[in-house]
Structure formats: C-alpha cells, structure tokens
Design an enzyme around this catalytic site. Structure first.
Site, PDB file in Angstrom:
ATOM      1  N   ILE A   1      -5.824  -6.957   0.791  1.00 33.34           N
ATOM      2  CA  ILE A   1      -5.379  -8.343   0.918  1.00 33.34           C
ATOM      3  C   ILE A   1      -6.082  -9.037   2.071  1.00 33.34           C
ATOM      4  CG2 ILE A   1      -3.373  -9.802   1.473  1.00 33.34           C
ATOM      5  CD1 ILE A   1      -1.658  -7.804  -0.077  1.00 33.34           C
TER       6      ILE A   1
ATOM      7  N   GLY B   1       1.753  -2.929   4.779  1.00 33.12           N
ATOM      8  CA  GLY B   1       2.366  -4.216   5.090  1.00 33.12           C
ATOM      9  C   GLY B   1       1.380  -5.145   5.760  1.00 33.12           C
ATOM     10  N   GLU B   2       1.915  -6.077   6.507  1.00 25.13           N
ATOM     11  CA  GLU B   2       1.078  -7.079   7.168  1.00 25.13           C
ATOM     12  C   GLU B   2       1.565  -7.304   8.602  1.00 25.13           C
ATOM     13  OE1 GLU B   2      -1.492  -7.984   5.554  1.00 25.13           O
ATOM     14  OE2 GLU B   2      -0.875  -7.407   3.521  1.00 25.13           O
TER      15      GLU B   2
ATOM     16  N   ARG C   1      -4.713   1.802  -1.137  1.00 28.51           N
ATOM     17  CA  ARG C   1      -4.808   0.450  -0.574  1.00 28.51           C
ATOM     18  C   ARG C   1      -4.715  -0.659  -1.611  1.00 28.51           C
ATOM     19  NH1 ARG C   1      -9.853  -2.831   2.007  1.00 28.51           N
ATOM     20  NH2 ARG C   1      -8.636  -4.324   3.224  1.00 28.51           N
ATOM     21  N   LEU C   2      -3.946  -1.676  -1.280  1.00 31.85           N
ATOM     22  CA  LEU C   2      -3.991  -2.965  -1.953  1.00 31.85           C
ATOM     23  C   LEU C   2      -4.698  -3.909  -0.988  1.00 31.85           C
ATOM     24  CD1 LEU C   2      -3.070  -4.674  -4.430  1.00 31.85           C
ATOM     25  CD2 LEU C   2      -1.066  -5.307  -3.077  1.00 31.85           C
TER      26      LEU C   2
ATOM     27  N   CYS D   1       0.834  -1.186   0.000  1.00 32.82           N
ATOM     28  CA  CYS D   1       0.000   0.000   0.000  1.00 32.82           C
ATOM     29  C   CYS D   1       0.873   1.241   0.000  1.00 32.82           C
ATOM     30  CB  CYS D   1      -0.919   0.010   1.222  1.00 32.82           C
ATOM     31  SG  CYS D   1      -1.961  -1.466   1.363  1.00 32.82           S
TER      32      CYS D   1
ATOM     33  N   ASP E   1      -5.874  -6.313  10.083  1.00 29.42           N
ATOM     34  CA  ASP E   1      -4.728  -6.319  10.992  1.00 29.42           C
ATOM     35  C   ASP E   1      -4.355  -4.900  11.417  1.00 29.42           C
ATOM     36  OD1 ASP E   1      -4.078  -5.980   8.287  1.00 29.42           O
ATOM     37  OD2 ASP E   1      -2.005  -6.603   8.563  1.00 29.42           O
TER      38      ASP E   1
END
Length: 734
Positions: free
Chosen positions: A55, A78-79, A52-53, A2, A101
């Site tokens: 996921i 990120g994640e 935003r991507l 993102c 998350d």
C-alpha cells in the site's frame, strides 16, 4: 492488510529445518492477507515470515526490514500514520532504504528501544527481533485494530496474525481444540446482561490474543514472557485534559477540538499509494468520513449494501442520497434477489476465514461487499469504514434510556451483572426470586465510574468482534480496512469529556453530530442511528444462514454435531429439535444464539485437524450474484413498509389489554384469545405507540404522542404489520 508468522526459541534450543517448514506452512495460510509477495528471515533462534499487501511504497517496502548489521528485524501489519514525523526524529546520517512506514519503526527502535515505539500513531500489530538484547517483542496498537495471536510452551514462542496459522503446523505449538468453557461463559457471546471484562480471548485453547495497547517480551536467553500495558484509556484521558488545559472548556470548545481531530484522523487514513474506497451505510459515521475524504479526493468510490434490512431501515436510501450529495461514485450492491443464497460451503469457508463463533449475517454482507469492490475496482486495496464511532461517541446511549440519566441507570444494570458474575452470583437475583423487577434504579451502580466501566467493556468488544471481523472480511479479499474513529487521540478526547458535559456531548453522539454539520446537511448529520441488519427484516438475513445449515439433509449441522466438543458440551438431540423449531418460526427468534453454538462446534472440529482452517486457494467464500442495485426509492415510496406520514391502526380483530391485577405486563388478544404477553417496562414504548394508533393520527403523530423515537419501535411495527396485528389504512399516504 498483511500477514505475520513466526517462531522464537530460548537459549539451548534451535530453530530446526522442521521449524522453518512450520513457519512456511503458517505464512502460506495467510497469503490472502498479503497477496503481493512473501518473504522470510531465519536464524538459529528466530524464524519470521511476512505476506505483504503493498500500500505504501510498493516497490521499496518489502518486509521484514532488518538493520544494517542484521541484528534487529522488524515486521508491521498495518499503517503508521505519523511515520514522517518519526523519520524526522531519527539521528542525522541514517541511511534510508525507501519510504516505507515500517522502516521508520525500525529506525525509531534503533534510536530509542522499545519504549520509543509508544510514539507510534496508527493501526498496527508489530514484531521486533533484537538479537543484541536477546529479546523478541510483540506489540499491538492502542485499540487492537490489527490482530496478533501467540502460543508459548516448552521455551518456544509462536505467533501469527490469525489463529489458523497457529493451528496449521503440527510442530508450531498447535492448540488441541476450541475453548468451549471460555466461549460459553463470555457475555459477549451468550447475551448475558453484564459488561464484558478481562483480556480479550482467542476462543481456542493454548492460544492467546495479544491485548490492545500491550507489549509482550520473550527473553531469548531464558524463555521468560513479560506482558506490559503501555497505554490506559483512563490515564490517557486525564493526560489529554492536562495537556490541553480543558478545565474551562465549554461544550462548543470540546466540539471544535473533536472536529479538528476527526478531520486529521480521516486525512491520515488517506495515506496510500494505491486506490482507496469507502463503505457508506447512510448513517452519520460513514457519511461524515466520506464527506471529509471527498474534499481531498472526489473520485473515491463508495460501496453500500442493498438488502431487505437496509431497505426497511432506510440505510439503502440514505447511502444513495449521501453519495449523490457528495458527488462520489457509488456502488449499491443488491442482496435481495435470487442467486444471493448462502450455501453450506460458503458458510464454512467464511467461518474459517473469520474463525469466531460470532459469525453472523453482518460478516456475509461485508465480505461480499469487499468482494464486489475488489472485482469492480481491481486496484483498490484500502477501505474506509465508520467502525468504532458508537463505542466512544455515545452511539448506544439511546438503547439504555430516554435521556443521559436513564442511560446511566441502564448501564448500572450491566455493571451490576458484571459484579454478580465476578462474585459467582446470579444476575439480579432479587428479581429472579419473584420473576419481576423489585429493585429501583437507585439500587444499581450509576454515576461516576459507570460510563468508564461500560466503555472499557466496549473496548474489549472491539477486539473480540468489531475489529476482528472487519479485519477478516477485508483481508479475505486482499483489502485493508481503516477506521478513522479509532484514532486514539479522538478516543482520548471523548473519554476526557467531564461528567457535567457528557449529557450534552455524548448523548446520541451529539459531539459528532454537531461536528458533522461542518461537512454535511442536517438530514445526514442528525439522522437517527439504525442497526445494520438487527432491525426490520433481520429474519431474512438469518433465514439465509438457517437454509445453509438445513441444506442437503442438514449436512453442515450434522457435521458440527458429530464433533467431540459438541458431544460433550451440547445436548445434540435438543439442538436438532431446536433446528426443527425454526422451520415453524418465521421470526427466527434467538437464532443468532443458536448459530453461535453451531459455530463453536464447527470450529472445534476444524481445530482438531491440522491445516483444516486453511482457506481453499481461490475460494471466493460465497456464491452471491454480484450486481448493482436499482435506484432506491425514498422511505415511504416503496422502500419501507414504515411510513411516518401514513395512518396505522390495530387490525379489527386485535385488542391491546393492560390487566387490572398487575402493571408488570400487557396482553395482545386476537379474536378474543390472548396471543401475546409482553413484559413491562421492557415493552412500554411499544405499548404506548400501539395505544396511540387510533386510525386517525399519522404514525409520526402517534410516536410523538407516545413520547418515543420511531427507531426504537420500528422493528416491532414491521413485525406487527407482517403478522396482521397492525394494519395501514388503505390509501393512507399522509
């Protein structure tokens, strides 16, 4: 993957409509990172925007996230792999909005403050705006996997996921240009024999890269900045030893612990509500990741490069075989035929995307592989890669010596070079007085501390090269890279291995190879490391870049040389002569360093024009003809000119000579004339192999007789075959 962009101002200043427009411009440059939607939050002191991507929790995870009273805003690129555990630790009664998350980060911060975010496990660059505390925090994961850059002056903090966003808006703290002094002096760029040190640069003036494992606090009341490190590798390794009581662990127990953490790291990386793919090079790193992932999802599509280099070094064949062995769908993309040229336009677009002087064929290959994956699997948004394994598992140890002790000696030279640079002295000055090495390894630092110093340098490399270009080549295609080997728990374990066991566990990645046997046949687990394209046939990849620079009367090259930075820092006439020299040099020696200078000049010109680094809408970056490769024959069946079972010898008119008056160099004579002078000991492995090529022994036998590894001399053998110095006996198949 993102995009984050934002601005914060101290008390007495106000975010104006013009400032908001600048932030809108900044985030617009990052839509390739987040094509699934953009959202912004503005007030008098802060303006933050997010592309935003989607996921995790695609319908409910739109960022930025704000607290119920609007006093705290959080953005995360990120994640966070342990977000479920973080949720479990939040006070009862907390009203969750969804499964994102990022929302877990917001809730954790509300409960514990910034110190509680040390518990995050994953890959992330995050921003927290706390209006109660009158502070803005920027933070980055422990290894610097996800990027974040910032600029601060005049009571304003401006930040973004990529440099181009900071350069895009004239009123948003735009830097005046490229930082030539830093780039030219950086050993990571100029090839100096010295371990890199210091914080990771951005290579642009007035722009800083937030270092890994750091938190930057901007005081909204005063405009003061405070940078703090929240995790240090050495301390974390010691904490690992204490936490797990490793004092009496055997090598087998260390390997078992590594194997367990590796499986957890790959499993964490599979966290997704969208399709996941895997880059498969054929080496042990990517293959073991694919193997672990396949046990949980046997429909993961694998993608590999089929190029002159990967055919020559065997990667193309082993990637194909690994996918077949694991039963995974495999796409091997052909980069060998017509239509795969790099154009001047695609060169410039990829440089704008990557925004680093270290642009090389590796980025072209990886960008196009992501492009192919996205075109053939439109729903794919995540790609697993083996990046980061070599840096901490001992993947580069064989480059510095023939065993662990010799490796430490080699690393000692890097440490010496670093110390010499820090002291402002020439590297190995005693040797340079006489143009030969007079000092023995005993004069160089080694043993305790050398390994740690080396790994610290590799950690910096991750931030300035590996993670940097992996992030850009993926994000340019709307894909997020995930790197299980950079799970900080795995890294801590590797650094915690005690000195007495390092030779057994970290020489040539033995801890990984032993662990990989849980999931892989030995032929994959024990396959020697080979370079991705810095091996046999690498000149073919460099030739593509050279052709782009020379196209249309060297238009792109001349564009670079016309800039103010090139005029000041480069001898442009000498640069032109060097460009011409490459026309007569089929090996393209040192071309990568020449290309870095050209890249600096191009980036300098781009930085001087507001918005010039912005990518063209819809630009695909390069006109590669995307197609699947035909099945790759095994090495020795036409896939590589190097065949261990074949017999080689020096060509009839070639002699290898070691002169009597010195043992510091050896000669290769063609038709009685010395054509090549090779220094010792740098070329000693190759000399011993050449002496063993007697026309009777197979290559494998000759290499064993010379007591060297084939991978260490394979590139020189291929070059010697092409130059007619070495010949393969007709009919020789072993």
């Amino acid at each position: 993957m993102c995009g984050i962009a934002g601005m914060a101002v101290r008390n007495g200043l106000t975010v104006t409509p013009a400032d908001r427009a600048d932030v809108d411009t900044m985030i617009a440059t990052l839509t390739h990172r987040g094509p699934d939607g953009t959202r912004a939050v503005y007030d008098a002191t802060c303006a933050v925007a997010f592309s935003r991507l989607a996921i995790v929790d695609p319908p409910g995870g739109q960022q930025p996230f704000s607290s119920a009273d609007g006093m705290i805003t959080v953005l995360v690129n990120g994640e966070i792999f342990n977000h479920e555990q973080l949720r479990a630790g939040v006070r009862p009664g907390y009203r969750w909005q969804g499964r994102s998350d990022t929302e877990a980060v917001l809730a954790r911060y509300e409960s514990t403050g910034i110190s509680g975010l040390k518990a995050l496990r994953g890959m992330y660059a995050a921003v927290v705006v706390d209006r109660r505390e009158q502070a803005v925090y920027l933070l980055r994961d422990r290894l610097g996997i996800k990027p974040l850059f910032y600029s601060s002056r005049g009571g304003r903090l401006v930040f973004a996921s990529e440099i181009k966003a900071l350069l895009a808006a004239p009123g948003a703290g735009r830097a005046p240009g490229f930082d030539w002094v830093t780039a030219l002096a950086d050993p990571a760029i100029n090839g100096h024999i010295a371990a890199p040190a210091g914080p990771p640069p951005s290579y642009f003036t007035d722009i800083s890269q937030l270092p890994a494992a750091h938190v930057l606090r901007f005081d909204l009341a005063t405009g003061a900045l405070r940078l703090e490190e929240y995790w240090r590798l050495g301390e974390a390794a010691e904490a690992f030893r204490e936490r797990h009581g490793t004092q009496q662990w055997s090598a087998r127990e260390w390997t078992a612990a590594y194997r367990e953490l590796l499986q957890e790291a790959v499993t964490d990386s599979l966290m997704s509500d969208v399709e996941i793919g895997c880059f498969l090079s054929g080496g042990v790193d990517s293959t073991v990741i694919a193997a672990i992932a396949a046990r949980q999802d046997n429909a993961i599509h694998c993608f590999s490069v089929c190029s002159d280099s990967t055919l020559a070094n065997g990667d193309a064949y082993f990637a194909q075989e690994a996918a077949a062995s694991l039963g995974l769908p495999h796409h091997q993309v052909d980069f060998t035929g017509p239509g795969c040229e790099v154009t001047a336009d695609s060169y410039l677009e990829l440089l704008k995307l990557c925004e680093t002087p270290l642009l090389s064929p590796e980025q072209f290959f990886k960008f196009q592989l992501h492009r192919y994956a996205k075109q053939t699997r439109p729903g794919l948004k995540v790609m697993l890669t083996g990046q980061g394994s070599d840096e901490f598992n001992g993947g580069y140890t064989t480059l510095f010596g023939t065993d662990w002790d010799a490796n430490l000696d080699g690393l000692g030279y890097l440490a010496e070079g670093r110390a010499a640079l820090d002291a402002g002295l020439p590297v190995t000055v005693w040797n340079e007085h006489f143009n030969r090495r007079l000092l023995t390894p005993a004069a160089h630092p080694r043993g305790a501390g050398v390994w740690e110093t080396y790994v610290a340098g590799k950690s910096r490399d991750l931030q300035t090269y590996n993670c940097w270009h992996e992030d850009r080549t993926a994000s340019g295609n709307g894909v997020e890279n995930r790197v299980p080997f950079l799970d900080h728990r795995l890294v801590e374990l590797c650094m915690a291995v005690p000195q007495p066991l390092r030779a057994e566990l970290l020489w040539d990645k033995r801890i990984l190879r032993q662990s990989a046997r849980e999931w892989l046949p030995e032929r994959f687990a024990d396959r020697p490391k080979v370079p991705f394209f810095y091996g046999p046939k690498r000149h073919a990849a460099h030739q593509a870049m050279l052709d782009a620079l020379r196209a249309d009367h060297a238009a792109l090259f001349e564009h670079a040389m016309s800039g103010p930075g090139a005029q000041e820092y480069l001898d442009t006439a000498a640069m032109r002569r060097t460009l011409s020299d490459f026309e007569a040099d089929p090996r393209l020696g040192n071309f990568e360093f020449f290309a870095r200078l050209v890249n600096m000049a191009l980036l300098d010109k781009l930085a001087g024009s507001p918005g010039a680094l912005r990518l063209r809408p819809g630009a695909d970056g390069a006109p590669v003809a995307l197609r699947r490769a035909e099945p790759v024959p095994s090495p020795g069946a036409g896939g590589s000119p190097v065949v261990e079972s074949a017999v080689y010898t020096l060509a009839p008119d070639v002699m290898a000579l070691t002169p009597l008056h010195t043992d510091d160099e050896w000669y290769v004579a063609v038709n009685g004339t010395v054509e090549y002078v090779l220094p010792l000991p740098d070329s000693d492995d190759w000399r011993r192999v050449v002496m063993a090529l007697d026309g009777r022994r197979t290559l494998g036998e000759a290499v064993r007789a010379a007591d060297v590894k084939l991978v260490g001399v394979e590139e020189l053998l291929v070059e010697s075959l092409e130059a007619g110095i070495v010949t393969r006996l007709e009919g020789s198949t072993g």
